[in-house]
Scaffold this motif. Structure first.
Motif, PDB file in Angstrom:
ATOM      1  N   LYS A  45      36.032 -20.154  -0.084  1.00 51.28           N
ATOM      2  CA  LYS A  45      36.404 -20.722  -1.380  1.00 51.28           C
ATOM      3  C   LYS A  45      35.138 -20.993  -2.196  1.00 51.28           C
ATOM      4  O   LYS A  45      34.634 -22.117  -2.215  1.00 51.28           O
ATOM      5  N   PRO A  46      34.606 -19.974  -2.855  1.00 52.20           N
ATOM      6  CA  PRO A  46      33.391 -20.175  -3.655  1.00 52.20           C
ATOM      7  C   PRO A  46      33.598 -21.250  -4.724  1.00 52.20           C
ATOM      8  O   PRO A  46      34.699 -21.392  -5.272  1.00 52.20           O
ATOM      9  N   LEU A  47      32.548 -22.002  -4.985  1.00 52.57           N
ATOM     10  CA  LEU A  47      32.593 -23.043  -6.013  1.00 52.57           C
ATOM     11  C   LEU A  47      31.584 -22.739  -7.108  1.00 52.57           C
ATOM     12  O   LEU A  47      30.486 -22.257  -6.838  1.00 52.57           O
ATOM     13  N   LYS A  48      31.955 -23.073  -8.329  1.00 53.57           N
ATOM     14  CA  LYS A  48      31.035 -22.933  -9.452  1.00 53.57           C
ATOM     15  C   LYS A  48      29.935 -23.977  -9.326  1.00 53.57           C
ATOM     16  O   LYS A  48      30.201 -25.133  -8.975  1.00 53.57           O
ATOM     17  N   MET A  49      28.716 -23.571  -9.637  1.00 55.79           N
ATOM     18  CA  MET A  49      27.616 -24.516  -9.617  1.00 55.79           C
ATOM     19  C   MET A  49      27.858 -25.642 -10.612  1.00 55.79           C
ATOM     20  O   MET A  49      27.510 -26.802 -10.348  1.00 55.79           O
ATOM     21  N   SER A  50      28.495 -25.340 -11.729  1.00 59.27           N
ATOM     22  CA  SER A  50      28.781 -26.371 -12.726  1.00 59.27           C
ATOM     23  C   SER A  50      29.742 -27.427 -12.179  1.00 59.27           C
ATOM     24  O   SER A  50      29.628 -28.615 -12.498  1.00 59.27           O
ATOM     25  N   PHE A  51      30.674 -27.018 -11.330  1.00 57.44           N
ATOM     26  CA  PHE A  51      31.588 -27.969 -10.698  1.00 57.44           C
ATOM     27  C   PHE A  51      30.813 -28.937  -9.815  1.00 57.44           C
ATOM     28  O   PHE A  51      31.077 -30.147  -9.806  1.00 57.44           O
ATOM     29  N   LEU A  52      29.848 -28.411  -9.067  1.00 58.04           N
ATOM     30  CA  LEU A  52      29.038 -29.272  -8.208  1.00 58.04           C
ATOM     31  C   LEU A  52      28.198 -30.245  -9.033  1.00 58.04           C
ATOM     32  O   LEU A  52      28.038 -31.401  -8.648  1.00 58.04           O
ATOM     33  N   ALA A  53      27.688 -29.785 -10.159  1.00 54.58           N
ATOM     34  CA  ALA A  53      26.928 -30.685 -11.036  1.00 54.58           C
ATOM     35  C   ALA A  53      27.811 -31.838 -11.494  1.00 54.58           C
ATOM     36  O   ALA A  53      27.358 -32.992 -11.543  1.00 54.58           O
ATOM     37  N   GLU A  54      29.060 -31.557 -11.802  1.00 52.89           N
ATOM     38  CA  GLU A  54      29.992 -32.619 -12.185  1.00 52.89           C
ATOM     39  C   GLU A  54      30.254 -33.565 -11.015  1.00 52.89           C
ATOM     40  O   GLU A  54      30.258 -34.780 -11.189  1.00 52.89           O
ATOM     41  N   MET A  55      30.456 -33.013  -9.829  1.00 53.37           N
ATOM     42  CA  MET A  55      30.720 -33.847  -8.653  1.00 53.37           C
ATOM     43  C   MET A  55      29.544 -34.762  -8.327  1.00 53.37           C
ATOM     44  O   MET A  55      29.736 -35.922  -7.977  1.00 53.37           O
ATOM     45  N   PHE A  56      28.341 -34.209  -8.409  1.00 56.22           N
ATOM     46  CA  PHE A  56      27.136 -34.977  -8.096  1.00 56.22           C
ATOM     47  C   PHE A  56      26.652 -35.799  -9.298  1.00 56.22           C
ATOM     48  O   PHE A  56      25.677 -36.527  -9.191  1.00 56.22           O
ATOM     49  N   ASP A  81      29.926 -14.666 -10.904  1.00 57.35           N
ATOM     50  CA  ASP A  81      31.376 -14.641 -11.042  1.00 57.35           C
ATOM     51  C   ASP A  81      31.770 -13.283 -11.629  1.00 57.35           C
ATOM     52  O   ASP A  81      31.238 -12.886 -12.663  1.00 57.35           O
ATOM     53  N   PRO A  82      32.661 -12.558 -10.974  1.00 53.69           N
ATOM     54  CA  PRO A  82      33.035 -11.240 -11.483  1.00 53.69           C
ATOM     55  C   PRO A  82      33.713 -11.288 -12.858  1.00 53.69           C
ATOM     56  O   PRO A  82      33.723 -10.306 -13.586  1.00 53.69           O
ATOM     57  N   ASN A  83      34.251 -12.448 -13.226  1.00 53.74           N
ATOM     58  CA  ASN A  83      34.936 -12.587 -14.510  1.00 53.74           C
ATOM     59  C   ASN A  83      34.046 -13.114 -15.632  1.00 53.74           C
ATOM     60  O   ASN A  83      34.426 -13.033 -16.796  1.00 53.74           O
ATOM     61  N   ASP A  84      32.896 -13.686 -15.272  1.00 50.89           N
ATOM     62  CA  ASP A  84      31.997 -14.255 -16.272  1.00 50.89           C
ATOM     63  C   ASP A  84      30.586 -14.278 -15.689  1.00 50.89           C
ATOM     64  O   ASP A  84      30.275 -15.128 -14.852  1.00 50.89           O
ATOM     65  N   ARG A  85      29.759 -13.369 -16.112  1.00 50.41           N
ATOM     66  CA  ARG A  85      28.444 -13.216 -15.503  1.00 50.41           C
ATOM     67  C   ARG A  85      27.515 -14.397 -15.748  1.00 50.41           C
ATOM     68  O   ARG A  85      26.462 -14.503 -15.122  1.00 50.41           O
ATOM     69  N   ARG A  86      27.893 -15.318 -16.626  1.00 46.60           N
ATOM     70  CA  ARG A  86      27.081 -16.524 -16.845  1.00 46.60           C
ATOM     71  C   ARG A  86      27.284 -17.552 -15.738  1.00 46.60           C
ATOM     72  O   ARG A  86      26.470 -18.453 -15.557  1.00 46.60           O
ATOM     73  N   ILE A  87      28.354 -17.411 -14.998  1.00 49.56           N
ATOM     74  CA  ILE A  87      28.721 -18.389 -13.974  1.00 49.56           C
ATOM     75  C   ILE A  87      28.242 -17.926 -12.606  1.00 49.56           C
ATOM     76  O   ILE A  87      28.398 -16.767 -12.232  1.00 49.56           O
ATOM     77  N   ARG A  88      27.659 -18.868 -11.861  1.00 48.80           N
ATOM     78  CA  ARG A  88      27.217 -18.609 -10.492  1.00 48.80           C
ATOM     79  C   ARG A  88      28.155 -19.322  -9.529  1.00 48.80           C
ATOM     80  O   ARG A  88      28.529 -20.479  -9.725  1.00 48.80           O
TER      81      ARG A  88
END
Length: 104
Positions: A45-56, A81-88
């Protein structure tokens, strides 16, 4: 037990858990925060790095620094992210999954 006592007990439990996690992490030459990140990541279950920034509750650049070391030692992979290359997206590697299992 009243709410104040319950909250105090919860806070003490969290503190002890954090101390234990830091000790386990040090045994594997990572930080407690890096170990926490491994625990948050779920297998397949890959997570967006931005999601982790919000969590932390931190800036995305802090997550980059946090993940650099984990990627360098082969515990996570950082993919586009295959749907948005700006997202890791962050994923556990086999080595990372094993360490996560050991820590848990």
């Amino acid at each position: 037990m009243n709410n104040t006592e319950a909250f105090r007990n919860l806070a003490m439990m969290l503190l002890r858990s954090k101390q234990r996690l830091s000790m386990l992490a040090a045994d594997h030459e990572i930080t407690g925060v890096q170990a926490t990140l491994l625990i948050i990541l779920e297998p397949s279950k890959p997570l967006k790095m931005s999601f982790l920034a919000e969590m932390f509750e931190c800036d995305a650049s802090n997550i980059t620094g946090l993940t650099d070391r984990l990627e360098d030692v082969g515990l996570i992979s950082r993919d586009q992210d295959p749907n948005d290359r700006r997202i890791r997206l962050l994923s556990l590697t086999k080595k990372g999954l094993k360490l996560r299992t050991d820590i848990l």
